[in-house]
Design a protein around this motif. Sequence first.
Motif, PDB file in Angstrom:
ATOM      1  N   UNK A  54       1.323  -3.127  -4.481  1.00 45.23           N
ATOM      2  CA  UNK A  54       0.083  -3.868  -4.261  1.00 45.23           C
ATOM      3  C   UNK A  54       0.298  -5.290  -4.772  1.00 45.23           C
ATOM      4  N   UNK A  55       0.531  -6.224  -3.872  1.00 41.97           N
ATOM      5  CA  UNK A  55       0.851  -7.593  -4.283  1.00 41.97           C
ATOM      6  C   UNK A  55      -0.300  -8.275  -5.002  1.00 41.97           C
ATOM      7  N   UNK A  56      -1.520  -7.807  -4.815  1.00 40.27           N
ATOM      8  CA  UNK A  56      -2.649  -8.423  -5.520  1.00 40.27           C
ATOM      9  C   UNK A  56      -2.724  -7.956  -6.969  1.00 40.27           C
ATOM     10  N   UNK A  57      -2.064  -6.852  -7.300  1.00 41.27           N
ATOM     11  CA  UNK A  57      -2.066  -6.342  -8.672  1.00 41.27           C
ATOM     12  C   UNK A  57      -0.728  -6.525  -9.370  1.00 41.27           C
ATOM     13  N   UNK A  58       0.351  -6.672  -8.599  1.00 40.73           N
ATOM     14  CA  UNK A  58       1.680  -6.802  -9.190  1.00 40.73           C
ATOM     15  C   UNK A  58       1.776  -8.070 -10.022  1.00 40.73           C
ATOM     16  N   UNK A  59       2.551  -8.003 -11.077  1.00 34.29           N
ATOM     17  CA  UNK A  59       2.838  -9.156 -11.917  1.00 34.29           C
ATOM     18  C   UNK A  59       4.320  -9.476 -11.767  1.00 34.29           C
ATOM     19  N   UNK A  60       4.655 -10.733 -11.852  1.00 38.57           N
ATOM     20  CA  UNK A  60       6.040 -11.143 -11.672  1.00 38.57           C
ATOM     21  C   UNK A  60       6.491 -12.032 -12.818  1.00 38.57           C
ATOM     22  N   UNK A  61       7.653 -11.722 -13.374  1.00 39.23           N
ATOM     23  CA  UNK A  61       8.217 -12.587 -14.409  1.00 39.23           C
ATOM     24  C   UNK A  61       8.882 -13.816 -13.796  1.00 39.23           C
ATOM     25  N   UNK A  91       0.787  -1.230   0.000  1.00 42.26           N
ATOM     26  CA  UNK A  91       0.000   0.000   0.000  1.00 42.26           C
ATOM     27  C   UNK A  91       0.818   1.279   0.000  1.00 42.26           C
ATOM     28  N   UNK A  92       2.130   1.184   0.188  1.00 37.51           N
ATOM     29  CA  UNK A  92       2.972   2.384   0.212  1.00 37.51           C
ATOM     30  C   UNK A  92       3.337   2.788  -1.219  1.00 37.51           C
ATOM     31  N   UNK A  93       3.403   4.111  -1.457  1.00 40.30           N
ATOM     32  CA  UNK A  93       3.764   4.643  -2.766  1.00 40.30           C
ATOM     33  C   UNK A  93       5.261   4.919  -2.804  1.00 40.30           C
ATOM     34  N   UNK A  98       4.816   4.375  -8.242  1.00 37.18           N
ATOM     35  CA  UNK A  98       3.918   3.224  -8.155  1.00 37.18           C
ATOM     36  C   UNK A  98       3.570   2.943  -6.706  1.00 37.18           C
ATOM     37  N   UNK A  99       2.429   2.310  -6.511  1.00 31.49           N
ATOM     38  CA  UNK A  99       1.995   1.869  -5.190  1.00 31.49           C
ATOM     39  C   UNK A  99       2.140   0.359  -5.141  1.00 31.49           C
TER      40      UNK A  99
END
Length: 121
Positions: free
Chosen positions: A38-45, A16-18, A35-36
């Motif tokens: 957000x592990x629920x929105x982040x994508x990981x390669x 939640x931190x920017x 960016x903020x």
Amino acid sequence: MSHTVYLQTPTPLIEGKTYTLEFPGVNTTTPTHVFTHDTKLDRSEAIYTQHTGYRLDAPYKRAFVSLWLGTGGPSTHKGPGTFELLDAPGKPVFTGKVELALALDPNGKVRVGKNLSGTAV
């Protein structure tokens, strides 16, 4: 042209931190990126799974987590001990345990059972 930059932070990012990334002296169209986390929105390669997916009734499904950092070498990501699969709205529909499948093998040879990824899987 596209470049991938890997950031190694001294402490984990806070949910939640920017954050603001600055790229002084680098020829980019935007010298900063905000960016903020957000592990629920982040994508990981670092996450790999079968591209065509699995049948809903398949008894066994598997994904892998591994990352080679280019000139940074193998990832030393300790990662969470568990994971969640989310449906389209973001609701958890499955949780599981992350387990080491293949340890880093710096002397990997081309043969069955060897880890040739250059990093732990």
